[in-house]
Design an enzyme around this catalytic site. Sequence first.
Site, PDB file in Angstrom:
ATOM      1  N   HIS A   1      -2.648  -4.701   2.171  1.00  0.00           N
ATOM      2  CA  HIS A   1      -4.019  -4.481   2.669  1.00  0.00           C
ATOM      3  C   HIS A   1      -4.128  -4.104   4.138  1.00  0.00           C
ATOM      4  CE1 HIS A   1      -8.324  -4.684   2.421  1.00  0.00           C
ATOM      5  NE2 HIS A   1      -8.468  -5.887   2.951  1.00  0.00           N
TER       6      HIS A   1
ATOM      7  N   ASP B   1       0.826  -1.210   0.000  1.00  0.00           N
ATOM      8  CA  ASP B   1       0.000   0.000   0.000  1.00  0.00           C
ATOM      9  C   ASP B   1       0.861   1.262   0.000  1.00  0.00           C
ATOM     10  OD1 ASP B   1      -1.466  -2.259   1.003  1.00  0.00           O
ATOM     11  OD2 ASP B   1      -3.008  -0.901   1.737  1.00  0.00           O
TER      12      ASP B   1
ATOM     13  N   HIS C   1      -3.617  -7.968  -3.546  1.00  0.00           N
ATOM     14  CA  HIS C   1      -3.786  -6.961  -2.504  1.00  0.00           C
ATOM     15  C   HIS C   1      -4.261  -7.582  -1.187  1.00  0.00           C
ATOM     16  CE1 HIS C   1      -4.316  -3.103  -0.644  1.00  0.00           C
ATOM     17  NE2 HIS C   1      -5.544  -3.440  -0.290  1.00  0.00           N
TER      18      HIS C   1
ATOM     19  N   ASP D   1      -3.792  -0.114  -3.763  1.00  0.00           N
ATOM     20  CA  ASP D   1      -4.024   0.956  -2.794  1.00  0.00           C
ATOM     21  C   ASP D   1      -3.036   2.105  -3.005  1.00  0.00           C
ATOM     22  OD1 ASP D   1      -6.182  -0.366  -1.774  1.00  0.00           O
ATOM     23  OD2 ASP D   1      -5.545  -0.268   0.321  1.00  0.00           O
TER      24      ASP D   1
ATOM     25  N   HIS E   1      -1.057   4.633  -0.576  1.00  0.00           N
ATOM     26  CA  HIS E   1      -2.054   5.567  -0.021  1.00  0.00           C
ATOM     27  C   HIS E   1      -1.679   7.038  -0.164  1.00  0.00           C
ATOM     28  CE1 HIS E   1      -5.094   2.867   1.424  1.00  0.00           C
ATOM     29  NE2 HIS E   1      -4.181   2.096   1.995  1.00  0.00           N
TER      30      HIS E   1
ATOM     31  N   ASN F   1      -8.261  -2.600  -2.813  1.00  0.00           N
ATOM     32  CA  ASN F   1      -9.659  -2.339  -2.488  1.00  0.00           C
ATOM     33  C   ASN F   1      -9.994  -0.848  -2.554  1.00  0.00           C
ATOM     34  OD1 ASN F   1      -8.043  -2.257   0.052  1.00  0.00           O
ATOM     35  ND2 ASN F   1      -9.995  -1.660   0.973  1.00  0.00           N
ATOM     36  N   HIS F   2      -8.993   0.014  -2.419  1.00  0.00           N
ATOM     37  CA  HIS F   2      -9.261   1.459  -2.486  1.00  0.00           C
ATOM     38  C   HIS F   2      -9.363   1.973  -3.916  1.00  0.00           C
ATOM     39  CE1 HIS F   2      -9.268   3.083   1.668  1.00  0.00           C
ATOM     40  NE2 HIS F   2      -8.736   1.896   1.913  1.00  0.00           N
TER      41      HIS F   2
END
Length: 447
Positions: free
Chosen positions: A341, A122, A235, A151, A124, A183-184
Amino acid sequence: MSSDGSNNISPISRDADADACSPSSTAVTYSDNPSPSSLPTFAPDPLSWPPDGKLCLEWIQHLMSVFEWSSRNLAPSAFPSVFPVPVFDALVLTASKILHKEPNCLQINTLDSDSTVVVVGDLHGQLHDLLFLLQDAGFPAQNRIFVFNGDYVDRGAWGLETFLLLLAWKVFMPHSVFLLRGNHESKYCTSTYGFEKEVLAKYGDKGKHVYRKCLGCFEGLPLASIIAERVYTAHGGLFRSISVTPSKRSKGKKNRRINLIPEANTLCLGSLEELSKARRSVLDPPWEGLNLIPGDVLWSDPSMKPGLSPNKERGIGLLWGPDCTEEFLKKFKLKLIIRSHEGPDAREKRPGLGGMDEGYTIDHDVESGKLITVFSAPDYPQFQATEERYNNKGAYVVLKPPGFDNPEFHSFEAIIPRPKVNPYYDFEEVIDSDEDLDLASMVTTDL
């Protein structure tokens, strides 16, 4: 330019042996192993799309310089002055055409004795940490493959720059850079955790157009990869088999469609063939029906409890135990599962599993191999509602020949202080994405 001198990327002249192209402006470029230094105070020229539509290293280095400089010197609303909408359109269109042609599960096998594979977790929207990671690991190259586990956006303030930079690398080196979906990368998450508002703030009246294009690109991101026939990456992780039985045919009705009905109360691991046939082109992976595999791959978590069960903590996906890890590895002759994740905030709620202080954990160590979680966003989340920051390190995994199944872990600290910026979501009140989701709001509507 901020006076803290915190940036660790040093501008130098470009290597004469690197591939060349001719952007419309002089690029500030980076060495592969720079010493800590601050960027110049002058504004880099805005990006333009190459006339032949082909990106090169010089263009991407200039892009990195522009994004780093603008994050410290420009208001979000001024972002189009350095990355105009036509350039955005050209990049996303070109990248989307590549991504949509890739299979659900990438087979990364064109490796030789001098190849390495870097697996990244990730990000972000923490742009400055991504810039450091690329410098620390070495830029993508023909013999240095990058697999990103998704992500890229949300929570952090530079999700758009992070995603666009990775798309540029994908366009430039499509066989060395592989971008998986997290998932994002969905409508639900981006409308909840800041990315949608970030895009609208940066592109104003063109914001909805830019956001729609990003969502369309998300739909094309592959779900998983298998590296050297030894390592599975995704992920979230593992997924269920979708067993179906045909309903009875009505007598006297020729050519009547057979309705497939999922078998109730059965939960077992899915196959790579099922993964290859799943429909990934959905804005929000469903939590019910026949297309459950994308949601499982993006949202599932490991557990220390044996077996396979619904992920009630999240409201979507699965929980799987060490026995399932062993079954999956053995069945498909694999040695490693590398997933992402879960950051430090999620892991503090998961009894029996290690924390994310170093940016990675080995969650299952079974007879056939290991399950690893890697998280590449240090000091996460950027905006924290807790009294004390987690101060976690980020990490990436390096896989080397001959087997590419003996992971090397590289942990790193956050690049701080970060440029001052306001959050794009209510980080104090928003529901955690590792908690039970508002599933009703995941039913997407047209923008």
